[in-house]
Design an enzyme around this catalytic site. Structure first.
Site, PDB file in Angstrom:
ATOM      1  N   ASP A 295       0.935  -1.132   0.075  1.00  0.00           N
ATOM      2  CA  ASP A 295       0.130  -0.077  -0.013  1.00  0.00           C
ATOM      3  C   ASP A 295       0.927   1.233   0.004  1.00  0.00           C
ATOM      4  O   ASP A 295       2.004   1.271   0.621  1.00  0.00           O
ATOM      5  CB  ASP A 295      -0.810  -0.097   1.261  1.00  0.00           C
ATOM      6  CG  ASP A 295      -2.095   1.165   1.257  1.00  0.00           C
ATOM      7  OD1 ASP A 295      -2.105   1.456   0.238  1.00  0.00           O
ATOM      8  OD2 ASP A 295      -2.663   1.173   2.228  1.00  0.00           O
TER       9      ASP A 295
ATOM     10  N   GLN B  98       0.058  11.907  -4.661  1.00  0.00           N
ATOM     11  CA  GLN B  98       0.126  12.321  -3.306  1.00  0.00           C
ATOM     12  C   GLN B  98       1.272  11.625  -2.682  1.00  0.00           C
ATOM     13  O   GLN B  98       1.586  11.433  -1.490  1.00  0.00           O
ATOM     14  CB  GLN B  98      -0.936  11.275  -2.543  1.00  0.00           C
ATOM     15  CG  GLN B  98      -2.466  11.589  -2.959  1.00  0.00           C
ATOM     16  CD  GLN B  98      -3.428  10.965  -2.062  1.00  0.00           C
ATOM     17  OE1 GLN B  98      -3.592  10.986  -0.968  1.00  0.00           O
ATOM     18  NE2 GLN B  98      -4.112  10.141  -2.994  1.00  0.00           N
TER      19      GLN B  98
END
Length: 753
Positions: free
Chosen positions: A219, A250
């Site tokens: 992740d 991000q």
């Protein structure tokens, strides 16, 4: 299987059923990346026949790991207990507990947290007689951490040291690692690097784990560094099945060593990669999403995407131009009150995000004045409180007597008459003998330390007895605090502070009891690891009804119904250090994108005409990121812009040309950190003059004793007296909540009630 695939959109479905070979999932903010990961794991087990222990899933926080476990269990039941789901660090610690003896450590090693690391660096600087004013422990530790993230060991770093400063840091780095080894300790960065080292030096260990994990999932891949990339490459090399989920828009942690090129180069590093983009956002309203897309579109990126949503457009994000930081805070409080009254929001529905921690001060002042409960993420952590660190030090010494830092912390806590001089003697002998300080103290009489020997007998006997016990962790804590006299010493103080410390120790017992309930085979080493590896977000209390204050970096991975982005000014956000660096500016823009996409329903954007920060008052122009947002999507933008036009600048100045450096002043405390004096460009002179004229034109005759006034920071008050001071008046005021203050009338901006 239908239940596992139910509710997935087309792209999520494609990502879940793609199980052979490498897969890169570019997941936009709020696009359901956790859903993809959890459903893919469930699919691998239920449909592809993998055992839970065949799968390795890596996250960046314990909170994310626990959420992942809960979601998978909800899909396929309790059969996942043998699955490896955790952070990079927790996964590696499991491996190190089995195999760290291969590189010369004992398996009872302890992990130094940031506070321990800084203490150790300070000791190294002292022993090497290096000036700690020129080489602060914080800056040296940061450089060492960067070296470790780049997988540079002390000898490699020394070879690359090409200036005086790095040469000095190289000597500290070498001694620092030596002292860690002497303490049978490792730090955060060592956890991953030592795992890689074991793999490289021991083919049998690498073969075991690379065969064991038939599928690797990662992740937040955009936040990985070189060491993390190397680790997962080694683990996935045998079977070649790896899925990473991340968002290049991000990537905001380069200051921690994160390398965004890991996600941008994934297809090159893992040939035959399938790339899937998740662009449907489930979190934000349409207008908030349009604003976010507009900002991030100004970055040059490899994986372009445009988030969309089926949610309603919702309210327009609101823009507010404040007079100063206190007016800004008052506006925030006003909007919180409005949404609580009109929309029945709870305090916990609000988050106030800022670029720097120092911006919280004015906001906290106003929140306290209005009795609004709040919590700060990244403030003093529970585990950093003295009494908690003392207790942890006792537990660490019980587990690992070679831990000299823990020994020094508690050998005289409570007081046992073993002072600094005695400790320095013990440390010197320990270094000469190649033993731990604890071992020297046990036989202190043999080293001519007879007085220390007599004073330490009770302490040594207590630790030895505690080391032999097999008590549950909560009982071990209670017994330790009682036998060592720590509790009785606090009780004897009879102060409010001591009472608070006792209450914190009770809470620490609760932590231990909860850990025991969650883990049937709870060990002391696992308990200490869990504490050391926890993060600010892991410790957030979600049930507490209070407003959350945090930096934009801390907000990553979170969401709130209402978000306030405060201090949206050039020099604040983006920060002045990023202005002339294109790569850093792109990261600042990604940080803005992250901030905007934390908001589910309401977004507020504020900037101020003037702001006092780091002891200097600045007059900043509005952030370029606000200018990159479509004005028709910002409620209040035109009004704010009209007031701010006197601060407008042309495109040349906007890029911070020659005027920038000439208007930067040194930090009032440390010359090492320059701050903007407001980026007071010549183009802004008219605005500054208008402010000064406004102050100069205050009618001083209106201020009389007994007059009721209002101040934006201190609230309502009554003037006690006025006293001439040059061309101004010194006004003595008794405020209802802030108490007694003396202010200069021309600059106080008092409102007569």
């Amino acid at each position: 299987m239908q239940e596992i695939l139910k509710g997935l959109n087309d792209k999520q479905y494609e990502a879940v059923i793609t199980t052979q070979g490498p897969c890169l999932v570019i997941a936009g903010a709020g696009s359901g990346k956790t859903k993809v990961l959890t459903h893919k794991i469930a699919y691998l087990i239920e449909e592809k026949g993998l055992h839970p222990w065949d799968i390795l899933a890596i996250t960046f926080t314990n909170k994310a790991a626990n959420e992942m476990k809960d979601r998978i269990e909800a899909l396929i039941g309790e059969g996942i207990r043998d699955m490896w789901v955790g952070t990079f660090h927790s996964i590696c610690v499991r491996i190190l507990r089995r195999f760290i003896d291969r590189i010369g450590f004992d398996t009872s090693f302890i992990i130094f947290d940031t506070s321990d690391q800084r203490t150790l660096v300070k000791n190294c600087l002292k022993d090497l007689q290096i000036d700690d004013k020129l080489f602060t422990d914080r800056s040296v530790l940061s450089e060492i951490s960067n070296a470790k993230n780049a997988m540079l060991e002390p000898k490699q770093y020394t070879k690359m040291a090409n200036d005086y400063r790095k040469e000095k840091i190289a000597t500290v780095y070498e001694l620092y690692q030596k002292r860690l080894k002497e303490n049978n300790a490792i730090d955060f960065d060592d956890i991953i690097n030592y795992t890689i080292k074991i793999f490289m030096q021991n083919d049998d260990v690498l073969d075991y784990y690379s065969n064991k994990f038939k599928y690797v999932l990662v992740d937040e891949y955009q936040d990985t560094n070189k060491a993390q990339f190397t680790l997962i490459s080694m683990l996935a090399a045998n079977h070649g099945n790896i899925t990473v989920v991340g968002d290049n828009d991000q990537g905001i942690y380069s200051f921690r060593g994160a390398d965004i090129s890991n996600i941008l180069n994934f297809e090159k590093d893992f040939p035959s990669t399938k790339v899937i983009k998740l662009e449907q956002n489930y979190r934000c309203t349409g207008n908030i999403l349009k604003v976010a897309n507009s900002v991030i579109s100004n970055n040059e990126v490899k994986y372009k995407k445009s988030l969309w949503t089926q949610n309603e457009d919702g309210n327009l994000p609101k823009v507010y131009l404040a007079d100063n930081e206190y007016d800004e805070a008052s506006y925030v409080v006003s909007e919180i009150g409005h949404l609580r009254r009109e929309e029945y929001y709870k305090y916990s529905d609000f988050a106030i995000l800022y670029r720097m921690n120092t911006q919280s001060r004015a906001i906290e002042d106003i929140l306290r004045r209005e009795n609004i409960p709040y919590k700060i993420v990244g403030g003093l952590k529970f585990y950093e409180r003295k009494e908690i660190k003392d207790t942890i030090a006792y537990l660490r010494l019980i587990q690992n007597p070679a831990d000299n830092l823990s020994f020094r912390r508690i050998v005289n806590e409570p007081k046992r008459g073993i002072g600094k001089t005695s400790l320095d003697q013990i440390e010197q002998i320990a270094n000469e003998q190649g033993l731990s300080m604890y071992e020297i103290l046990k036989d202190a009489d043999q080293y001519g330390l007879n007085r220390v020997f007599m004073k330490s007998r009770d302490f040594i006997n207590q630790i030895e007895e505690l080391r032999k016990t097999e008590l549950p962790i909560s009982e071990l804590i209670k017994t330790t605090l009682k036998k060592t006299g720590y509790i009785s010493a606090l009780e004897a103080e009879k102060t409010i502070e001591a009472e608070n410390r006792l209450e914190n120790l009770d809470e620490f017992l609760t932590v231990a009891i909860e850990f025991e309930e969650e883990s049937a085979d709870a060990t002391l080493s696992e308990f200490l690891e869990g504490i050391t590896l926890s993060s600010d977000i892991d410790n957030m209390e979600e049930t507490e009804d209070s407003v959350t204050l945090m930096t934009l970096h801390s907000a990553k991975g979170l969401e709130f119904p209402a978000i306030f982005l405060v201090g949206m000014e050039e020099g604040i956000f983006p920060g002045y250090k990023s202005i002339s660096e294109p790569k850093e500016m792109e990261e600042e823009r990604r940080l803005c994108y992250v901030g905007v996409t934390r908001a589910k329903e309401n977004l507020f954007i504020t900037f101020a005409k003037q702001r006092t920060i780091f002891g200097s008052t600045s007059y900043n122009i509005v952030s370029r990121f606000v200018k990159e947002m479509p004005p028709e999507l910002l409620d209040g933008y035109e009004q704010a812009l009209q007031e701010k036009t006197k601060m407008s600048i042309d495109d040349t100045n906007y890029k911070y040309g020659s005027n920038y450096k000439s208007n930067v002043k040194s930090h009032p405390i440390s010359s090492k950190q320059p701050v903007s004096a407001g980026f007071a460009f010549r183009t802004a002179d008219s605005f500054l003059n208008s402010l000064n004229n406004k102050k100069t034109n205050v009618d001083l005759s209106q201020y009389k004793a007994g007059l009721k006034v209002y101040h934006k920071k201190f609230g309502e008050g009554v003037i006690n007296s006025v006293e001439p001071e040059g061309e101004d008046l010194k006004v003595d005021i008794n405020f209802e909540k802030a108490g007694h203050k003396r202010l200069m009338a021309k600059y106080a901006n008092l409102e007569i009630l």
